[in-house]
Design a protein around this motif. Structure first.
Motif, PDB file in Angstrom:
ATOM      1  N   MET A 269       0.965  -1.163  -0.285  1.00  0.00           N
ATOM      2  CA  MET A 269      -0.240  -0.165  -0.084  1.00  0.00           C
ATOM      3  C   MET A 269       0.788   1.025   0.224  1.00  0.00           C
ATOM      4  O   MET A 269       1.576   0.767   0.735  1.00  0.00           O
ATOM      5  CB  MET A 269      -0.745  -0.277   1.447  1.00  0.00           C
ATOM      6  N   ILE A 270       0.461   2.423  -0.904  1.00  0.00           N
ATOM      7  CA  ILE A 270       1.009   3.351  -0.679  1.00  0.00           C
ATOM      8  C   ILE A 270       0.376   4.562  -0.809  1.00  0.00           C
ATOM      9  O   ILE A 270      -0.299   5.008  -1.380  1.00  0.00           O
ATOM     10  CB  ILE A 270       2.191   2.994  -2.651  1.00  0.00           C
ATOM     11  N   ILE A 271       0.664   5.317   0.237  1.00  0.00           N
ATOM     12  CA  ILE A 271       0.012   7.006   0.250  1.00  0.00           C
ATOM     13  C   ILE A 271       1.272   8.149   0.342  1.00  0.00           C
ATOM     14  O   ILE A 271       2.182   8.281   1.048  1.00  0.00           O
ATOM     15  CB  ILE A 271      -0.390   6.848   1.484  1.00  0.00           C
ATOM     16  N   ALA A 272       0.490   9.091  -0.737  1.00  0.00           N
ATOM     17  CA  ALA A 272       1.150  10.311  -0.690  1.00  0.00           C
ATOM     18  C   ALA A 272       0.492  10.858  -0.066  1.00  0.00           C
ATOM     19  O   ALA A 272      -0.343  11.527   0.065  1.00  0.00           O
ATOM     20  CB  ALA A 272       0.981  10.295  -2.124  1.00  0.00           C
ATOM     21  N   SER A 273       1.736  11.604   0.517  1.00  0.00           N
ATOM     22  CA  SER A 273       0.582  12.486   1.496  1.00  0.00           C
ATOM     23  C   SER A 273       2.174  13.931   1.522  1.00  0.00           C
ATOM     24  O   SER A 273       3.544  13.928   2.117  1.00  0.00           O
ATOM     25  CB  SER A 273       0.452  12.365   3.004  1.00  0.00           C
ATOM     26  N   THR A 274       1.668  15.441   1.991  1.00  0.00           N
ATOM     27  CA  THR A 274       2.064  16.960   2.323  1.00  0.00           C
ATOM     28  C   THR A 274       2.016  17.110   2.954  1.00  0.00           C
ATOM     29  O   THR A 274       0.802  17.749   3.354  1.00  0.00           O
ATOM     30  CB  THR A 274       2.521  17.320   1.093  1.00  0.00           C
ATOM     31  N   ARG A 275       2.742  17.701   4.474  1.00  0.00           N
ATOM     32  CA  ARG A 275       1.819  18.742   5.294  1.00  0.00           C
ATOM     33  C   ARG A 275       0.646  18.608   5.856  1.00  0.00           C
ATOM     34  O   ARG A 275       0.295  19.051   6.571  1.00  0.00           O
ATOM     35  CB  ARG A 275       1.837  20.453   4.575  1.00  0.00           C
ATOM     36  N   ARG A 276       0.419  17.131   5.946  1.00  0.00           N
ATOM     37  CA  ARG A 276      -0.830  16.501   6.366  1.00  0.00           C
ATOM     38  C   ARG A 276      -0.091  15.113   7.845  1.00  0.00           C
ATOM     39  O   ARG A 276      -1.235  14.159   7.514  1.00  0.00           O
ATOM     40  CB  ARG A 276      -1.675  16.171   5.692  1.00  0.00           C
ATOM     41  N   PRO A 277       0.382  15.713   8.390  1.00  0.00           N
ATOM     42  CA  PRO A 277       0.998  14.665  10.050  1.00  0.00           C
ATOM     43  C   PRO A 277      -0.436  13.740  10.383  1.00  0.00           C
ATOM     44  O   PRO A 277      -0.142  13.090  11.163  1.00  0.00           O
ATOM     45  CB  PRO A 277       2.586  15.098  10.309  1.00  0.00           C
ATOM     46  N   GLY A 278      -0.816  14.729  10.935  1.00  0.00           N
ATOM     47  CA  GLY A 278      -2.014  14.610  11.997  1.00  0.00           C
ATOM     48  C   GLY A 278      -3.084  14.004  11.075  1.00  0.00           C
ATOM     49  O   GLY A 278      -3.235  12.555  11.478  1.00  0.00           O
ATOM     50  N   LEU A 279      -3.574  13.985  10.218  1.00  0.00           N
ATOM     51  CA  LEU A 279      -4.253  13.220   9.447  1.00  0.00           C
ATOM     52  C   LEU A 279      -3.684  12.330   8.743  1.00  0.00           C
ATOM     53  O   LEU A 279      -4.608  10.218   8.983  1.00  0.00           O
ATOM     54  CB  LEU A 279      -4.908  14.265   8.061  1.00  0.00           C
ATOM     55  N   LEU A 280      -2.425  12.236   8.136  1.00  0.00           N
ATOM     56  CA  LEU A 280      -1.970  10.883   8.429  1.00  0.00           C
ATOM     57  C   LEU A 280      -1.860   9.465   8.984  1.00  0.00           C
ATOM     58  O   LEU A 280      -2.244   8.306   8.468  1.00  0.00           O
ATOM     59  CB  LEU A 280      -0.780  11.565   7.306  1.00  0.00           C
ATOM     60  N   GLY A 281      -1.369   9.650  10.157  1.00  0.00           N
ATOM     61  CA  GLY A 281      -1.066   9.573  11.404  1.00  0.00           C
ATOM     62  C   GLY A 281      -1.971   8.979  11.602  1.00  0.00           C
ATOM     63  O   GLY A 281      -2.539   7.803  11.902  1.00  0.00           O
ATOM     64  N   ARG A 282      -3.515   9.299  12.263  1.00  0.00           N
ATOM     65  CA  ARG A 282      -4.714   9.231  12.452  1.00  0.00           C
ATOM     66  C   ARG A 282      -5.200   7.782  10.849  1.00  0.00           C
ATOM     67  O   ARG A 282      -5.727   7.294  11.336  1.00  0.00           O
ATOM     68  CB  ARG A 282      -6.142  10.496  12.179  1.00  0.00           C
TER      69      ARG A 282
ATOM     70  N   LEU B  70       4.687   5.515   3.330  1.00  0.00           N
ATOM     71  CA  LEU B  70       4.740   6.786   3.972  1.00  0.00           C
ATOM     72  C   LEU B  70       5.364   7.258   2.649  1.00  0.00           C
ATOM     73  O   LEU B  70       6.795   7.366   2.516  1.00  0.00           O
ATOM     74  CB  LEU B  70       4.110   7.052   4.862  1.00  0.00           C
ATOM     75  N   SER B  71       5.391   7.599   0.930  1.00  0.00           N
ATOM     76  CA  SER B  71       5.549   8.632   0.484  1.00  0.00           C
ATOM     77  C   SER B  71       5.750  10.272   0.803  1.00  0.00           C
ATOM     78  O   SER B  71       4.603  10.983   0.638  1.00  0.00           O
ATOM     79  CB  SER B  71       5.361   8.417  -0.589  1.00  0.00           C
ATOM     80  N   VAL B  72       6.369  10.881   0.844  1.00  0.00           N
ATOM     81  CA  VAL B  72       6.521  12.347   1.620  1.00  0.00           C
ATOM     82  C   VAL B  72       7.365  12.846   1.161  1.00  0.00           C
ATOM     83  O   VAL B  72       8.280  13.128   0.406  1.00  0.00           O
ATOM     84  CB  VAL B  72       6.435  11.847   3.742  1.00  0.00           C
ATOM     85  N   ALA B  73       7.367  14.158   1.347  1.00  0.00           N
ATOM     86  CA  ALA B  73       8.082  16.205   0.836  1.00  0.00           C
ATOM     87  C   ALA B  73       8.903  15.480   2.045  1.00  0.00           C
ATOM     88  O   ALA B  73       9.804  16.486   1.752  1.00  0.00           O
ATOM     89  CB  ALA B  73       7.133  16.980   0.437  1.00  0.00           C
ATOM     90  N   GLY B  74       9.416  15.344   3.345  1.00  0.00           N
ATOM     91  CA  GLY B  74       9.733  15.474   4.220  1.00  0.00           C
ATOM     92  C   GLY B  74       9.447  15.169   5.675  1.00  0.00           C
ATOM     93  O   GLY B  74       8.473  14.475   5.634  1.00  0.00           O
ATOM     94  N   THR B  75      10.561  14.739   6.407  1.00  0.00           N
ATOM     95  CA  THR B  75      10.099  13.728   7.436  1.00  0.00           C
ATOM     96  C   THR B  75       9.138  14.432   8.618  1.00  0.00           C
ATOM     97  O   THR B  75       8.436  13.997   9.132  1.00  0.00           O
ATOM     98  CB  THR B  75      11.474  13.239   8.415  1.00  0.00           C
ATOM     99  N   GLU B  76       8.770  15.604   8.065  1.00  0.00           N
ATOM    100  CA  GLU B  76       8.193  16.396   9.204  1.00  0.00           C
ATOM    101  C   GLU B  76       6.604  16.100   8.599  1.00  0.00           C
ATOM    102  O   GLU B  76       5.747  16.450   9.336  1.00  0.00           O
ATOM    103  CB  GLU B  76       8.150  18.312   8.815  1.00  0.00           C
ATOM    104  N   ASP B  77       6.575  15.546   7.847  1.00  0.00           N
ATOM    105  CA  ASP B  77       5.375  14.942   7.317  1.00  0.00           C
ATOM    106  C   ASP B  77       4.324  14.047   7.706  1.00  0.00           C
ATOM    107  O   ASP B  77       3.687  13.245   7.682  1.00  0.00           O
ATOM    108  CB  ASP B  77       5.112  15.332   5.481  1.00  0.00           C
ATOM    109  N   VAL B  78       5.390  13.123   8.638  1.00  0.00           N
ATOM    110  CA  VAL B  78       4.981  11.917   9.203  1.00  0.00           C
ATOM    111  C   VAL B  78       5.270  12.202  11.068  1.00  0.00           C
ATOM    112  O   VAL B  78       6.130  12.436  11.256  1.00  0.00           O
ATOM    113  CB  VAL B  78       5.487  11.039   8.938  1.00  0.00           C
TER     114      VAL B  78
END
Length: 286
Positions: free
Chosen positions: A1-14, A31-39
């Motif tokens: 499973m692949i999830i692309a996410s950017t700037r929404r760490p709270g939402l991604l975590g839930r 979790l494919s993110v633009a920066g570690t701060e997105d996780v």
């Protein structure tokens, strides 16, 4: 499973926490993110979760996520970071893909969609809609899939990467992907896999960039052969008309920005070659 996410760490975590509670969980969540701060903190350390850092943009991030998996599994699922799945989604997905070997791309039944409603859904609304969904095993052949939840065969995913010229939010990248997958087998809508799309707006591109992509991306798809000229023109007038008619509706997100983006898109098509990657410059402008 692949999830692309950017700037929404709270939402991604839930979203990921809910996915890990599936009756038959995915073997790996990338979790494919633009920066570690997105996780969110601690999520990367969970069993079965992998974080990869990518250039920003849903198509690029999905492709980067796929390249991080070796070997690629039999099934690859792409999800948005604001999706909520029925607890048995993956169990039923695996069953139907095993029974239907000629299916190469599947999208589940979105029983409620905040994007269609023009507002963000709460998790409670989404869970209630999923619980109320009638039991069904309807499997219907379709022309395109909904990018918030779609699963393909691993060998097809390798042969048909997402078009990275369609940048950032990558409007209609799911349609482009589905048309190309048709060359390998059936593309279907399966009502047994139930989902809800929250349509959370934070972290998305601005209205001007989205409006630009609404015009330029269909043109790009027409040139490459994944959209007919008639469908391209239909899309143009639908988006232009919708954004114009809803200018005064403050409950709708940034319609004036989308309309300006539409006009910029027509200028791009008419005078600059219709480059979908030019959306990045539009997104950066004020």
């Amino acid at each position: 499973m692949i999830i692309a996410s950017t700037r929404r760490p709270g939402l991604l975590g839930r979203t990921v926490e809910a996915l890990l509670e599936q009756t038959v969980p995915a073997d790996l969540v990338v979790l494919s993110v633009a920066g570690t701060e997105d996780v969110p903190a601690g999520l990367a350390a969970r069993d079965g979760v992998r974080v990869v850092v990518s250039e920003r943009g849903s198509t690029v991030q999905r492709n980067t996520g796929l390249r991080s998996i070796d070997p690629v599994p039999d099934l690859v699922t792409y999800l948005d970071d604001d999706i909520l799945l029925a607890p048995d989604y993956f169990e039923r997905l695996r069953d139907v893909m095993r029974r239907e070997p000629d299916v190469v791309l599947l999208t589940g039944l979105v029983v409620v969609d905040g994007a269609a409603l023009g507002r963000e859904l709460s998790p409670e609304e989404a869970r209630a809609a999923i619980s109320a969904a009638p039991e069904s095993s309807l499997l219907k052949d379709i022309g395109g899939t909904y990018g918030c939840n779609m699963t393909t065969r691993g060998h097809v995913a390798l042969r048909e990467p997402f078009d990275e010229r369609m940048r950032l939010y990558a409007w209609q990248e799911d349609t482009d992907f589905a048309v190309r997958c048709h060359a390998h087998g059936r593309v279907v809508h399966y009502w047994g896999c139930v989902a809800a799309h929250l349509a959370v707006g934070s972290g998305r591109v601005n209205g001007r960039a989205l409006g630009f992509a609404q015009i330029v991306n269909p043109f790009h798809m027409w040139r490459k052969g994944t959209k007919s000229a008639g469908n391209m023109v239909h899309d143009w007038w639908r988006y232009l008309g919708s954004n114009t008619l809803r200018l005064g509706d403050r409950s709708r997100p940034d319609r004036s920005g989308r309309l300006v983006g539409n006009l910029l898109g027509f200028r791009e098509v008419a005078f600059r070659g219709g480059r979908p990657e030019a959306v990045e410059k539009v997104a950066a402008s004020r």
